[in-house]
Design an enzyme around this catalytic site. Sequence first.
Site, PDB file in Angstrom:
ATOM      1  N   GLU A 136       0.818  -1.215   0.000  1.00  0.00           N
ATOM      2  CA  GLU A 136       0.000   0.000   0.000  1.00  0.00           C
ATOM      3  C   GLU A 136       0.850   1.261   0.000  1.00  0.00           C
ATOM      4  O   GLU A 136       0.366   2.338   0.348  1.00  0.00           O
ATOM      5  CB  GLU A 136      -0.957  -0.004   1.195  1.00  0.00           C
ATOM      6  CG  GLU A 136      -1.958  -1.139   1.135  1.00  0.00           C
ATOM      7  CD  GLU A 136      -3.051  -1.033   2.186  1.00  0.00           C
ATOM      8  OE1 GLU A 136      -3.099  -0.045   2.924  1.00  0.00           O
ATOM      9  OE2 GLU A 136      -3.865  -1.970   2.251  1.00  0.00           O
TER      10      GLU A 136
ATOM     11  N   LYS B  96     -15.643  -1.266   3.509  1.00  0.00           N
ATOM     12  CA  LYS B  96     -15.034  -1.624   2.222  1.00  0.00           C
ATOM     13  C   LYS B  96     -16.145  -2.106   1.292  1.00  0.00           C
ATOM     14  O   LYS B  96     -16.821  -3.093   1.594  1.00  0.00           O
ATOM     15  CB  LYS B  96     -14.022  -2.750   2.422  1.00  0.00           C
ATOM     16  CG  LYS B  96     -12.755  -2.348   3.188  1.00  0.00           C
ATOM     17  CD  LYS B  96     -11.974  -3.585   3.589  1.00  0.00           C
ATOM     18  CE  LYS B  96     -10.543  -3.274   4.015  1.00  0.00           C
ATOM     19  NZ  LYS B  96      -9.908  -4.466   4.638  1.00  0.00           N
TER      20      LYS B  96
END
Length: 437
Positions: free
Chosen positions: A206, A341
Amino acid sequence: MEGFKIKSVKARQVFDSRANPTVEVDITLNDGTVGRGIVPSGASTGLFEAVELRDGEETFDGKGVSKAIHHVNEQLAPLLLDMDVRDQKAIDSRLIEIDGTPNKSRLGANAILGCSMAACWAGANYYKVPLYRYLGGSAANKLPVPMVQIIGGGAHADNAIDIQDFLVIPTSASTFSEGYEMVVNVYNAAKMIFKGTGKPVSIADEGGLWPTGFQSNEEGLKLLCESIELAGYTPGQDLGIALDIASSEFYDQERGTYRLELEKKTLTKEEMVGMLSDWVDKYPIISIEDGMSELDWEGNLLLTQKLGKKIQLVGDDLFTTNIERIRKGVEMKVDNAVLIKMNQIGTITETIETIEFTQNHGYLPVVSARSGETEDCTIVHLAIATNAGQLKVGSAARSERTAKWNEVLRIEEALGSSARYPSKGVFAAAGIQFNQY
Ligand code: PGA
Ligand code: ZN
């Protein structure tokens, strides 16, 4: 011919930030308007997530998405044609109905979400308004507080360190751009410190720094504090620390224990809670995600009883953006925040309903990206449309991450003086008092 009706739905294979295939869907309306969604993908996925359909064949190590693409083009597309794109709920209900399973396992949550995302962008583009305005109306003006990864570990860095995310949250900034600049300065300071050790500087999935040569998990916390100071800020005053332990990854369900491989330690749930609570005493930690496993409700309850009034406790794998699981958390008084999410649940409508459910029960929503991402910025608009208050999209480096942060900067500019920024106040809604600082 009504311009707002769906004329075509087309899915194709594109690639994500981990060089894995993913689903992109374009929806075209009768008037020529196009909307596009690109589906993200996790690595430390929760057991209770909606099913991401992968081919499981030799190509791409089993990660191909040709079946999901086929499902969009052959099964979903014909039944979406001629629908009114302005009715997102009807579109999402139809997608859910065609699939017919509780976890979207027949056609794949990736196939379904791609269509749902493309439809909402087409709706916004039809009206020529930004997506946050289309989904949130005139009340959508709260910019999110950023939660940004500085060091990446766990499944995102070949388990070089057990804990998955070491992050910072700016707490003294009065605007998003000011807060984000502080984070960028901390990221660059951390990079300088890493460089100073003489080891190669690399980055995790990430965009956070790769934890080369760490002897303990706690070293990450020390490094965050040093980086905040080197950047010219005071830890705990200007920026707080957030952790995503992603502890489901190292939980042994049979024994009910947690294994920290780096330190060769096995902890009971009481010891795990003790370690996290010691860290909260020693370091300016203001948020912990998945401190305990998705299978360990008892451990999660223990942790909440210990820390739930002091800091934010976020359920990611524990709740999987699923109202039924969050309801259980609310009833048991477990955690005080929910990671949101889209692909854990599979449609835009369900994601918005989950955010509303979270807010209505005094829990804090944290809208989040996945570790596998693309240039898609839907989640930024979703966070602002719902006035969620917090956004987590990984680090401050790599363009699939900056695509999102930069989109917030643009929206901040567009909102001008009508923009609200909650700063540290965002935590007050869950009764959290950072009384130790
Ligand atoms: P994932 O990680 O996308 O790999 O699940 C993100 C997170 O755990 O928050
Ligand atoms: Zn997580």
